[in-house]
Design a protein around this motif. Structure first.
Motif, PDB file in Angstrom:
ATOM      1  N   GLU A 163       0.833  -1.203   0.000  1.00 43.48           N
ATOM      2  CA  GLU A 163       0.000   0.000   0.000  1.00 43.48           C
ATOM      3  C   GLU A 163       0.869   1.254   0.000  1.00 43.48           C
ATOM      4  O   GLU A 163       1.998   1.246   0.506  1.00 43.48           O
TER       5      GLU A 163
ATOM      6  N   ASN B 140      -6.305  -0.413   5.010  1.00 44.13           N
ATOM      7  CA  ASN B 140      -6.479  -1.177   3.769  1.00 44.13           C
ATOM      8  C   ASN B 140      -6.183  -2.659   3.990  1.00 44.13           C
ATOM      9  O   ASN B 140      -6.904  -3.529   3.500  1.00 44.13           O
TER      10      ASN B 140
ATOM     11  N   ARG C 130      -8.937  -4.350   5.933  1.00 42.14           N
ATOM     12  CA  ARG C 130     -10.127  -4.570   5.088  1.00 42.14           C
ATOM     13  C   ARG C 130      -9.916  -5.809   4.202  1.00 42.14           C
ATOM     14  O   ARG C 130     -10.783  -6.677   4.108  1.00 42.14           O
ATOM     15  N   LYS C 131      -8.743  -5.917   3.588  1.00 45.21           N
ATOM     16  CA  LYS C 131      -8.467  -7.057   2.701  1.00 45.21           C
ATOM     17  C   LYS C 131      -8.438  -8.374   3.487  1.00 45.21           C
ATOM     18  O   LYS C 131      -8.885  -9.412   2.997  1.00 45.21           O
TER      19      LYS C 131
END
Ligand code: CTP
Length: 408
Positions: A332, A339, A342-343
């Motif tokens: 990222e 992020n 979330r993944k």
């Protein structure tokens, strides 16, 4: 740095072949990697190279047949064989292979092999005719059947002046075989690990593609780390100019669609998936059949989404409960942890390795990395800046724990 060779006692047997000179390089490489290398030369080997050569590079004694009959000889052969973690015979002549296959023990080396119970790596070196002889082939088959790891031989120029199969493998490649043998019986023995590595290339036309800067180094390091723990490894690799770790089954792919297919094909047998590849998210909808020419003006390239491999793996996993452990990677440039988190949940992963690609010395192309491991359990491992090999070893350690959790 600790390596899989560190502190390992390796007994290197050297037999009569012109490839003896390469054995000195092998001994040197093993010693530099941290192994304790004892060398035993057969009488024939001493015609090509002296024990002193080996002593000079290993800093330890090199033994010859006279030692078998010396004052400590009666225990020497037992001690050398017994205390070794691994026995390597490089070069292994046709004559020594024949003796080993039939349990003949008429010199210090063959006596030591008979007395040893550790794994055995054999690197044949001989003329093509001798190698192809049914007797040699039968001896090699027998030794392999008994568990010896046969490394090579390679093809190429032979001392006889002929070209053919019989060349001892190069020391760097033999190091890979020795590493593979040292890993046998490790914490991932009997486990199948699927690793993806590198970026994908999505064709625009026959000469151009959309790709990314992933080098594949972290993925290849993960494959090596899994092999070091005794796993059976399949490495699905995008275009990457890196040597295949010895023992890994490499499947080369180019596009996200090919990687998707290769991963799903390997999945049913697989215990662990380490999805380190930087898969393209978009591809040209209709790649041009012929090279796009300047004269036709600036092209507009229509893109479509590629399949999300990890999402499809999550679906398969729901019905088959395999792979037991799935690890994703998130490179990222902003909001790293949000992020990655979330993944982790959206792709139903057990763990995700997050790295900030803007950080110096971490991410694409370089040999070091700084990652934060987020676990589905909520646990977090914040690793310092270390080599990609060390990152890989750490991740595999966590994988072993996760697998134990599944079993428990
Ligand atoms: N991944 C995948 N299939 C894709 C894209 C990514 O399986 N088509 C995997 C990667 O191998 C990685 C993880 O998903 O393990 C996260 O990849 P990343 O590119 O960071 O995430 P995306 O889901 O593609 O999201 P975005 O590009 O928007 O950050």
């Amino acid at each position: 740095m600790n390596t899989p060779f560190s502190g390992k006692k390796i007994l290197l047997g050297v037999t009569g072949s012109i490839a003896c000179y390469k054995a000195a390089d092998l001994a040197s490489k093993l010693a530099q990697a941290g192994a304790l290398v004892d060398v035993v030369l057969t009488e024939a080997a001493t015609h090509f190279v002296s024990p002193l050569t080996f002593q000079s590079v290993t800093g330890r004694r090199a033994y010859v047949d006279a030692d078998l009959w010396g004052s400590e000889g009666h225990v020497q052969h037992i001690a050398l064989g017994h205390s070794a973690n691994l026995l390597v015979i490089a070069p292994a002549s046709a004559n020594t292979l024949a003796k080993l296959a039939h349990g003949i023990a008429d010199n210090l080396l063959t006596v030591s092999v008979l007395a040893a119970s550790c794994p055995l790596v054999l690197a044949p070196a001989m003329d093509g005719g001798m190698y192809n002889h049914p007797a040699t082939q039968a001896n090699l088959a027998l030794l392999e059947q008994r568990g010896a790891l046969i490394a090579g031989p390679g093809e190429g120029h032979l001392a006889s002046g002929l070209t053919g199969k019989g060349r001892m493998l190069e020391p760097a490649e033999l190091m890979g075989y020795i590493r593979l043998a040292l890993g046998r019986g490790g914490a991932l023995s009997g486990r199948r690990v699927l690793v993806t590595a590198g970026g994908t290339q999505e064709p625009i036309d026959p000469v151009r593609a959309i790709t990314n800067r992933s080098s594949g180094k972290q993925g290849f390091a993960l494959a090596q780390a899994a092999l070091d723990l005794g796993a059976q490894v399949t490495l699905v690799a995008g275009p990457a100019d890196l040597p295949t770790p010895v023992g890994a089954q490499r499947v080369d792919v180019r596009t996200a669609a090919e990687m998707h297919q290769a991963v799903l094909a390997a999945l049913p047998d697989c215990d662990v998936l380490l999805m380190a590849a930087a898969v393209a998210d978009f591809r040209p909808t209709a790649p041009a059949e012929n090279k796009i020419k300047k004269e036709t003006g600036i092209p507009t390239i229509q893109l479509e989404k590629t399949p999300d491999i990890l999402r499809d793996v999550a679906q398969v996993r729901q019905s088959t409960a395999r792979p037991h452990v799935v690890v994703g990677f998130a490179a990222e440039s902003e909001a790293l942890l949000d992020n990655a988190e979330r993944k982790l949940h959206e792709k139903r992963l057990d763990m995700i390795a997050a790295n900030d690609i803007r950080a110096a010395d971490a991410g694409f192309g370089v040999d070091t990395n700084r990652v934060i491991l987020l676990h589905a359990s909520g646990k977090v491992d914040n690793l310092p800046l270390i080599s990609k090999a060390e990152v890989a070893a750490f991740i595999l350690q966590r994988v072993v724990e996760l697998l134990a959790g599944v079993a428990g």
